[in-house]
Motif scaffolding. Structure first.
Motif, mmCIF file in Angstrom:
data_model
loop_
_atom_site.group_PDB
_atom_site.id
_atom_site.type_symbol
_atom_site.label_atom_id
_atom_site.label_comp_id
_atom_site.label_asym_id
_atom_site.label_seq_id
_atom_site.Cartn_x
_atom_site.Cartn_y
_atom_site.Cartn_z
ATOM 1 N N PHE A 11 0.698 -1.253 -0.008
ATOM 2 C CA PHE A 11 0.063 0.002 -0.040
ATOM 3 C C PHE A 11 0.853 1.266 -0.138
ATOM 4 O O PHE A 11 2.067 1.099 0.204
ATOM 5 C CB PHE A 11 -0.906 -0.148 1.263
ATOM 6 N N ARG A 12 0.303 2.336 -0.378
ATOM 7 C CA ARG A 12 0.829 3.558 -0.081
ATOM 8 C C ARG A 12 0.227 4.400 1.269
ATOM 9 O O ARG A 12 -0.695 4.416 1.279
ATOM 10 C CB ARG A 12 0.805 4.602 -1.347
ATOM 11 N N THR A 109 6.273 2.639 -1.886
ATOM 12 C CA THR A 109 4.974 1.699 -1.492
ATOM 13 C C THR A 109 5.563 1.146 0.027
ATOM 14 O O THR A 109 6.948 0.713 0.224
ATOM 15 C CB THR A 109 5.017 0.220 -2.351
ATOM 16 N N HIS A 140 -5.909 0.357 2.669
ATOM 17 C CA HIS A 140 -6.435 0.335 1.550
ATOM 18 C C HIS A 140 -5.307 -0.049 0.321
ATOM 19 O O HIS A 140 -4.728 1.009 -0.211
ATOM 20 C CB HIS A 140 -6.535 1.960 1.070
ATOM 21 N N THR A 142 -3.119 -1.797 -2.668
ATOM 22 C CA THR A 142 -3.094 -2.081 -4.175
ATOM 23 C C THR A 142 -3.204 -3.623 -4.249
ATOM 24 O O THR A 142 -3.555 -3.940 -5.577
ATOM 25 C CB THR A 142 -1.857 -1.316 -4.813
ATOM 26 N N VAL A 143 -2.703 -4.425 -3.490
ATOM 27 C CA VAL A 143 -2.888 -5.832 -3.424
ATOM 28 C C VAL A 143 -2.542 -6.538 -2.082
ATOM 29 O O VAL A 143 -1.972 -5.718 -1.235
ATOM 30 C CB VAL A 143 -1.946 -6.446 -4.451
ATOM 31 N N LEU A 169 -7.277 -7.894 -5.153
ATOM 32 C CA LEU A 169 -7.262 -6.800 -6.050
ATOM 33 C C LEU A 169 -8.337 -5.594 -6.126
ATOM 34 O O LEU A 169 -9.523 -6.094 -5.941
ATOM 35 C CB LEU A 169 -7.324 -7.376 -7.494
ATOM 36 N N PRO A 170 -8.016 -4.587 -6.013
ATOM 37 C CA PRO A 170 -9.151 -3.516 -6.198
ATOM 38 C C PRO A 170 -9.790 -3.340 -7.472
ATOM 39 O O PRO A 170 -9.780 -2.275 -8.042
ATOM 40 C CB PRO A 170 -8.196 -2.158 -5.679
ATOM 41 N N LYS A 171 -10.298 -4.419 -7.762
ATOM 42 C CA LYS A 171 -11.067 -4.618 -9.090
ATOM 43 C C LYS A 171 -12.506 -5.374 -8.806
ATOM 44 O O LYS A 171 -12.451 -6.212 -7.750
ATOM 45 C CB LYS A 171 -10.392 -5.193 -10.125
ATOM 46 N N ASP A 236 4.337 -2.077 -10.898
ATOM 47 C CA ASP A 236 3.141 -1.045 -11.386
ATOM 48 C C ASP A 236 2.423 -0.773 -10.129
ATOM 49 O O ASP A 236 1.234 0.003 -10.170
ATOM 50 C CB ASP A 236 2.520 -1.510 -12.539
ATOM 51 N N LEU A 237 2.796 -1.521 -8.905
ATOM 52 C CA LEU A 237 1.794 -1.306 -7.690
ATOM 53 C C LEU A 237 2.032 0.015 -7.106
ATOM 54 O O LEU A 237 3.068 0.501 -7.137
ATOM 55 C CB LEU A 237 2.219 -2.505 -6.712
#
Length: 237
Positions: A11-12, A109, A140, A142-143, A169-171, A236-237
């Protein structure tokens, strides 16, 4: 399955990486860690020796302890990137577990990793998915991945996260997109709209990288996701 489970969230970090912020975020996971397994309780700060690693409780009934705050404030005073907080459950052998929070200022990250031996983790996929869902709401990410420690060498794409037991995955994903998945768990945001999906490979028993059928399912899902450009590269994360 003798290898430990590993839950990894990438995450960030959106706010200041001070000691209290990091400890408060970890404290937010405590109820869900305990719900996952009674062994995921009684967290202690890691030390350079076993004696040191038994000195300081990280949390009390109402949050981070004064001793943990003081020790980490001193030890991290010169650390900016990364800032690392490590704790363990005070147990060894099959009931041992640890959490490492590697915090980096955005846009870099950050990462949170739970490592738990089989005796310190749940056998129920629903409880494991609830723990993932809690980490998602808190960080929150990204994976998020949950697998067994030996799966890294058996995943298909070394430059992308593997699925192992579970992958967030945030999808919004459907059964038509991932027909090999044994379960797809929707993750809802504060507005009750779906923000992501937890993909589950095995529901009738815990995932094991020593079980060829489990690895086959996980590999098939990874290939399916990459074919649809749904599994990101680490870069890309």
């Amino acid at each position: 399955m003798k290898r430990p489970y590993e839950l990894t969230a990438i995450f960030r970090h959106a706010i200041d990486l001070n000691v209290m912020t990091m400890l408060d975020e970890l404290y937010g996971l405590v109820p869900d860690l305990l719900a996952c397994s009674p062994m995921l309780d009684g967290w202690l700060l890691k030390g350079n020796t076993k004696a040191e690693a038994l000195l300081y409780d990280v949390f009390g009934p109402s949050g981070p302890t004064a001793s943990a705050i003081a020790v980490l404030t001193e030890s991290l005073k010169h650390d900016v990137d990364p800032r690392i907080v490590s704790m363990w459950n005070g147990r060894e052998g099959s009931e041992g577990a640890s959490v490492q929070y590697v915090g980096r200022p955005a846009p870099e990250t950050s990462m949170l990793v739970l490592r738990a031996k089989p005796g310190a983790f749940t056998n129920e996929w629903e409880a494991a998915a609830d723990l993932l869902r809690s980490s998602i709401g808190l960080l929150h990410p990204t994976v998020v991945t949950l697998d067994s420690a030996g799966y890294f060498d058996k995943k298909v794409f070394k430059d992308r996260p593997g699925i192992g037991w579970m992958l967030y995955l945030p999808k919004v994903l459907t059964a038509q997109q991932v027909p090999e998945a044994r379960a797809l768990v929707p993750v809802l945001g504060a507005d009750k709209k779906q923000i992501g999906t937890i993909v589950v490979t095995v529901t009738d028993e815990p995932f094991s990288d020593e079980n060829p059928e489990h690895v086959k399912i996980a590999n098939a899902i990874e290939i399916r996701l990459v074919d649809q450009d749904l599994l990101p590269r680490y870069a890309d994360l």
